[in-house]
Design a protein around this motif. Structure first.
Motif, PDB file in Angstrom:
ATOM      1  N   ASP A 187      22.226  -6.944 -15.982  1.00  0.00           N
ATOM      2  CA  ASP A 187      22.550  -7.690 -14.765  1.00  0.00           C
ATOM      3  C   ASP A 187      21.948  -9.087 -14.800  1.00  0.00           C
ATOM      4  N   VAL A 188      22.752 -10.059 -14.369  1.00  0.00           N
ATOM      5  CA  VAL A 188      22.301 -11.431 -14.180  1.00  0.00           C
ATOM      6  C   VAL A 188      22.522 -11.781 -12.717  1.00  0.00           C
ATOM      7  N   ASN A 189      21.466 -12.150 -12.036  1.00  0.00           N
ATOM      8  CA  ASN A 189      21.541 -12.488 -10.616  1.00  0.00           C
ATOM      9  C   ASN A 189      21.223 -13.965 -10.453  1.00  0.00           C
ATOM     10  N   THR A 190      22.234 -14.778 -10.118  1.00  0.00           N
ATOM     11  CA  THR A 190      22.012 -16.212  -9.958  1.00  0.00           C
ATOM     12  C   THR A 190      21.685 -16.570  -8.512  1.00  0.00           C
ATOM     13  N   ASN A 191      21.502 -15.552  -7.678  1.00  0.00           N
ATOM     14  CA  ASN A 191      21.070 -15.755  -6.291  1.00  0.00           C
ATOM     15  C   ASN A 191      19.763 -14.993  -6.106  1.00  0.00           C
ATOM     16  N   THR A 192      18.806 -15.286  -6.963  1.00  0.00           N
ATOM     17  CA  THR A 192      17.610 -14.466  -7.025  1.00  0.00           C
ATOM     18  C   THR A 192      16.720 -14.610  -5.792  1.00  0.00           C
ATOM     19  N   ASN A 193      16.171 -13.480  -5.361  1.00  0.00           N
ATOM     20  CA  ASN A 193      15.155 -13.427  -4.319  1.00  0.00           C
ATOM     21  C   ASN A 193      13.854 -12.936  -4.949  1.00  0.00           C
ATOM     22  N   TYR A 194      12.780 -13.020  -4.204  1.00  0.00           N
ATOM     23  CA  TYR A 194      11.470 -12.639  -4.736  1.00  0.00           C
ATOM     24  C   TYR A 194      10.776 -11.717  -3.751  1.00  0.00           C
ATOM     25  N   ASN A 195      10.007 -10.770  -4.277  1.00  0.00           N
ATOM     26  CA  ASN A 195       9.286  -9.843  -3.424  1.00  0.00           C
ATOM     27  C   ASN A 195       7.936 -10.446  -3.057  1.00  0.00           C
ATOM     28  N   PHE A 196       7.780 -10.773  -1.783  1.00  0.00           N
ATOM     29  CA  PHE A 196       6.607 -11.517  -1.335  1.00  0.00           C
ATOM     30  C   PHE A 196       5.321 -10.707  -1.502  1.00  0.00           C
ATOM     31  N   ASP A 197       5.368  -9.411  -1.221  1.00  0.00           N
ATOM     32  CA  ASP A 197       4.178  -8.575  -1.362  1.00  0.00           C
ATOM     33  C   ASP A 197       3.673  -8.563  -2.803  1.00  0.00           C
ATOM     34  N   ALA A 198       4.599  -8.426  -3.754  1.00  0.00           N
ATOM     35  CA  ALA A 198       4.213  -8.424  -5.165  1.00  0.00           C
ATOM     36  C   ALA A 198       3.630  -9.775  -5.566  1.00  0.00           C
ATOM     37  N   GLU A 199       4.191 -10.840  -5.016  1.00  0.00           N
ATOM     38  CA  GLU A 199       3.696 -12.175  -5.357  1.00  0.00           C
ATOM     39  C   GLU A 199       2.295 -12.422  -4.812  1.00  0.00           C
ATOM     40  N   ILE A 200       2.000 -11.901  -3.632  1.00  0.00           N
ATOM     41  CA  ILE A 200       0.654 -12.044  -3.067  1.00  0.00           C
ATOM     42  C   ILE A 200      -0.373 -11.400  -3.992  1.00  0.00           C
ATOM     43  N   VAL A 201      -0.055 -10.208  -4.486  1.00  0.00           N
ATOM     44  CA  VAL A 201      -0.969  -9.503  -5.388  1.00  0.00           C
ATOM     45  C   VAL A 201      -1.197 -10.300  -6.670  1.00  0.00           C
ATOM     46  N   ALA A 202      -0.116 -10.873  -7.217  1.00  0.00           N
ATOM     47  CA  ALA A 202      -0.205 -11.576  -8.502  1.00  0.00           C
ATOM     48  C   ALA A 202      -0.636 -13.030  -8.356  1.00  0.00           C
ATOM     49  N   GLY A 203      -0.448 -13.591  -7.169  1.00  0.00           N
ATOM     50  CA  GLY A 203      -0.828 -14.983  -6.958  1.00  0.00           C
ATOM     51  C   GLY A 203       0.155 -15.981  -7.543  1.00  0.00           C
ATOM     52  N   VAL A 204       1.408 -15.582  -7.708  1.00  0.00           N
ATOM     53  CA  VAL A 204       2.466 -16.496  -8.149  1.00  0.00           C
ATOM     54  C   VAL A 204       3.609 -16.403  -7.142  1.00  0.00           C
ATOM     55  N   TYR A 205       4.304 -17.529  -6.933  1.00  0.00           N
ATOM     56  CA  TYR A 205       5.285 -17.568  -5.854  1.00  0.00           C
ATOM     57  C   TYR A 205       6.586 -18.221  -6.330  1.00  0.00           C
ATOM     58  N   ALA A 228       0.812  -1.217   0.000  1.00  0.00           N
ATOM     59  CA  ALA A 228       0.000   0.000   0.000  1.00  0.00           C
ATOM     60  C   ALA A 228       0.841   1.261   0.000  1.00  0.00           C
ATOM     61  N   LYS A 229       2.117   1.136   0.404  1.00  0.00           N
ATOM     62  CA  LYS A 229       2.964   2.312   0.480  1.00  0.00           C
ATOM     63  C   LYS A 229       3.599   2.676  -0.851  1.00  0.00           C
ATOM     64  N   GLY A 230       3.415   1.838  -1.868  1.00  0.00           N
ATOM     65  CA  GLY A 230       3.994   2.285  -3.129  1.00  0.00           C
ATOM     66  C   GLY A 230       4.371   1.232  -4.127  1.00  0.00           C
ATOM     67  N   ALA A 231       4.161  -0.038  -3.899  1.00  0.00           N
ATOM     68  CA  ALA A 231       4.354  -1.098  -4.890  1.00  0.00           C
ATOM     69  C   ALA A 231       5.578  -0.866  -5.750  1.00  0.00           C
ATOM     70  N   LYS A 232       6.741  -0.891  -5.146  1.00  0.00           N
ATOM     71  CA  LYS A 232       7.982  -0.734  -5.891  1.00  0.00           C
ATOM     72  C   LYS A 232       8.170  -1.879  -6.880  1.00  0.00           C
ATOM     73  N   PHE A 233       7.682  -3.074  -6.508  1.00  0.00           N
ATOM     74  CA  PHE A 233       7.787  -4.255  -7.354  1.00  0.00           C
ATOM     75  C   PHE A 233       6.388  -4.697  -7.783  1.00  0.00           C
ATOM     76  N   GLN A 234       6.169  -4.801  -9.095  1.00  0.00           N
ATOM     77  CA  GLN A 234       4.868  -5.222  -9.616  1.00  0.00           C
ATOM     78  C   GLN A 234       5.064  -6.320 -10.656  1.00  0.00           C
ATOM     79  N   ILE A 235       4.492  -7.483 -10.403  1.00  0.00           N
ATOM     80  CA  ILE A 235       4.566  -8.579 -11.357  1.00  0.00           C
ATOM     81  C   ILE A 235       3.630  -8.280 -12.528  1.00  0.00           C
ATOM     82  N   LEU A 236       4.145  -8.443 -13.737  1.00  0.00           N
ATOM     83  CA  LEU A 236       3.405  -8.073 -14.945  1.00  0.00           C
ATOM     84  C   LEU A 236       2.617  -9.266 -15.478  1.00  0.00           C
ATOM     85  N   GLU A 237       1.318  -9.138 -15.502  1.00  0.00           N
ATOM     86  CA  GLU A 237       0.449 -10.212 -15.992  1.00  0.00           C
ATOM     87  C   GLU A 237       0.500 -10.259 -17.513  1.00  0.00           C
ATOM     88  N   GLY A 238       0.675 -11.455 -18.057  1.00  0.00           N
ATOM     89  CA  GLY A 238       0.663 -11.640 -19.505  1.00  0.00           C
ATOM     90  C   GLY A 238       1.876 -11.081 -20.215  1.00  0.00           C
TER      91      GLY A 238
END
Length: 317
Positions: free
Chosen positions: A278-296, A231-241
């Motif tokens: 950039d290539v990050n082979t130690n990738t992390n995921y933003n949990f808040d963005a995933e909750i919104v998109a429903g993918v984990y 709610a504070k600003g969705a810095k990370f947004q998973i793109l549908e489609g």
């Protein structure tokens, strides 16, 4: 019995994965590789070994963790163990130069980049940008280390010879073409098992530190605090489609370099040209963005590791 071994150096970044492994009832063990002993004459345990060593380990006082991880991975590879993100992945993780050369070899465009060691050579490298704006960054980085934007040689000189200069851990500073996007965002492409999972739109208006993990958030001074709520600003947004033809090249690049899990970041300029930086082979995921998109991402990763373990266990009988 075989199990999943997680090779890492940061306990905070393993929590979401171990939670998912526990949910799936998968046996696992954490190997924290900040220090240790390897008897090279011994045989490693059987199982699936997932390397998530980070290029930014030195920022957590784990200066030699990647070097030790490479020794462990070499030992595992010698014995033919099943490894997710082996030595090649690690070498790309800790070197932007290696990343760019491998990306270019796969036909992927990267920003114009010049390497330099020594403050005088940083200045000389910048002159090759011929008056264009440019950024500095560390060759071995993570968390946006050393990333600064410059519009003039005078500003660079003040930084390089001033008290705020950030010395790279491997000594290599990159001078890189500044890609100006029409809007302040980049796209982060996530891959599990070498296949595209989803894309994240990342707001860059606050700066260049783009770590999506729960433990990372940039504040006005570039420090690390708790992660903000959506709610504070969705810095990370998973793109549908989301789809981009570059995904096929990325998957080819990952296959050619024996990388199974990664995030690849890219930016588009005002002319529509796409640059991968950039290539990050130690990738992390933003949990808040995933909750919104429903993918984990961590769930997908745990399922992938579970599948590899099942294959390994089947081969043992």
């Amino acid at each position: 019995m075989s199990k999943i071994y997680i090779l890492h150096e940061n306990n905070e970044w393993t929590d979401h994965l171990t939670m998912r492994l526990e949910e799936l009832g998968l046996p696992f063990e954490l190997w924290h590789l900040d220090e240790g002993i390897i008897d090279l004459n011994s045989e490693p345990p059987k199982g699936v070994f997932y390397n998530r060593m980070s290029a930014s380990s030195h920022t957590r006082n784990h200066r030699f963790a990647p070097e030790y991880a490479e020794a462990v991975l070499s030992w595992l590879e010698k014995h033919g163990r099943t490894i997710v993100n082996g030595t090649r992945a690690l070498r790309l993780e800790v070197s932007k130069v290696n990343q760019y050369m491998a990306l270019n070899q796969a036909g992927v465009a990267t920003p114009k980049t010049i390497t330099s060691i020594g403050k005088g050579n940083i200045m000389e490298a910048a002159k090759k940008m011929e008056g264009e704006s440019f950024i500095t960054k560390h060759n071995r980085a993570g968390k946006g280390q050393g990333v600064q934007l410059f519009h003039s040689m005078e500003a660079l000189n003040e930084y390089v010879y001033g008290e705020s200069f950030d010395e790279p851990v491997d000594g290599i500073t990159l001078i890189q073409q500044y890609i100006e996007a029409p809007e302040p965002y980049i796209i982060r492409h996530e891959f599990v098992g070498g296949e595209f999972l989803y894309a994240v739109k990342v707001d860059t208006s606050e700066g260049f530190e783009l770590c999506p993990a729960d433990a990372c958030k940039i504040n006005d001074m570039g420090g690390s605090t708790d992660m903000p709520e959506v709610a504070k600003g969705a810095k990370f947004q998973i793109l549908e489609g989301y789809y981009n033809p570059i995904i096929k090249k990325y998957e080819q690049f990952l296959q050619e370099n024996n990388i199974q899990v990664a995030a690849i970041e890219a930016i588009q300029d005002k002319n529509g040209d796409f640059y991968t930086y950039d290539v990050n082979t130690n990738t992390n995921y933003n949990f808040d963005a995933e909750i919104v998109a429903g993918v984990y991402g961590m769930l997908s990763l745990a399922q992938y590791l579970g599948g590899k373990l099942k294959e390994k266990q089947a081969s043992e009988f």
